[in-house]
Design an enzyme around this catalytic site. Structure first.
Site, PDB file in Angstrom:
ATOM      1  N   SER A 173      87.802 -40.962  64.067  1.00  0.00           N
ATOM      2  CA  SER A 173      87.363 -41.775  62.931  1.00  0.00           C
ATOM      3  C   SER A 173      88.362 -42.894  62.755  1.00  0.00           C
ATOM      4  CB  SER A 173      87.312 -40.933  61.655  1.00  0.00           C
ATOM      5  OG  SER A 173      87.083 -41.751  60.514  1.00  0.00           O
ATOM      6  N   TYR A 188      90.952 -34.934  55.686  1.00  0.00           N
ATOM      7  CA  TYR A 188      90.084 -35.572  56.674  1.00  0.00           C
ATOM      8  C   TYR A 188      90.867 -36.577  57.506  1.00  0.00           C
ATOM      9  CZ  TYR A 188      86.083 -38.014  58.697  1.00  0.00           C
ATOM     10  OH  TYR A 188      85.178 -38.584  59.570  1.00  0.00           O
ATOM     11  N   LYS A 192      91.483 -36.211  61.610  1.00  0.00           N
ATOM     12  CA  LYS A 192      90.993 -37.166  62.601  1.00  0.00           C
ATOM     13  C   LYS A 192      92.140 -37.809  63.379  1.00  0.00           C
ATOM     14  CE  LYS A 192      86.635 -36.523  62.067  1.00  0.00           C
ATOM     15  NZ  LYS A 192      85.816 -35.943  63.157  1.00  0.00           N
TER      16      LYS A 192
END
Length: 281
Positions: A173, A188, A192
């Site tokens: 990401s 998150y 990533k």
């Protein structure tokens, strides 16, 4: 190259999409996946499904869709089979369960005879302020996003090595490169960033086996999840993206097909950002 963006409810396009490789223009022949088998974790919906469709459109002989929810997994496999003529099967799996993952990849290899491409797309996101983040939720997210990607690659390894190589595509990401704003998502972002660096480690270790490992890092993409977010966030995301819009799921298809195919045979350890210029600023 623009590919269709099917959904599990979409009507079937013409079966002529799987033209013989020899019928394609020379420049496109290297993108063909005829005779190959792919596995897509989290491939039942959203970005995972869109990438699975792009691989099927390039001539896969078989594809395994891995998801924990059969209510979306079964229809996704049926849809891919109907649209592209690909032998598509759904496997219910928890990507954080080591024994389940390894037995499932064994069953996939037995079913299809090989595993040539793996897309590690299963992932989740939580939004908590860092000081309030429940540790159990932090662990769960890391187990799915980072641990699940690790297990998918490790589970595919023996079959790819025996088959003389393959391509593993991790889904990172732009959040692995920059800290997003205004939403708080520390787990998150960390997961990533970990996926991208883990991919590079796999790439270096497994190059001798002709197993290529790369990642795609999407920016803000227009999926069904967007409806659940604060629309003020969505407006901010668009305003901070140089292209002034969100990406569409089909805009990841070209990158996935390139990394899966012989068009990228000297590419390994690379992260491809597809973010409308967000991380360029």
């Amino acid at each position: 190259m623009v590919l269709p963006v099917p959904t599990p409810d979409a009507p079937a396009p013409a079966a002529a999409m799987q033209a013989p490789v020899s019928a394609l223009p020379m420049a496109f022949q290297q993108f063909a996946l005829n005779g190959k088998v792919a596995v897509v974790t989290g491939g039942a919906q959203g970005l995972g499904y869109s990438m699975a469709a792009s691989l099927c459109s390039a001539g896969l002989v078989g594809i395994a869709i891995l998801d924990i929810n059969p209510l979306v997994g079964e229809p996704a496999a049926i849809s891919l089979n109907e649209q592209f003529g690909t032998n598509a099967k759904f496997f219910r799996v928890d990507v954080t369960d080591e024994l389940m993952m390894k037995s499932t990849f064994g069953a996939i290899n037995d079913e299809f005879g090989s595993i040539d491409v793996v897309v590690c797309s299963a992932g989740v996101v939580d939004n908590y302020n860092a000081e309030d983040y429940p540790y159990a939720k932090f662990q769960r997210l890391m187990n799915i996003n980072l641990g699940g990607s690790f297990l998918a690659a490790q589970s595919a390894f023996p079959y790819m090595r025996a088959n003389g190589g393959g391509s593993i595509i991790f889904i990172g990401s732009m959040s692995g490169h920059v800290v997003n704003f205004p939403q708080p998502q520390i787990a998150y972002n960390a997961s990533k960033a970990g996926v991208i660096h883990m991919m590079k480690s796999f790439a270096v270790e497994w190059a001798k086996y002709k197993i290529r490992c790369n990642s795609i890092s999407p920016g803000y993409m227009h999926t069904g999840l967007i409806e659940s977010f604060d629309q003020n966030w969505v407006n901010t995301w668009k305003s901070m993206t140089p292209m002034a819009r969100m990406g569409e799921p089909h805009e990841l298809q070209g990158a996935a097909l390139w990394l899966a195919s012989n068009a990228s045979t000297f590419v390994t350890g690379t992260d491809v950002t597809v973010d409308g210029g967000y991380t360029a600023m």
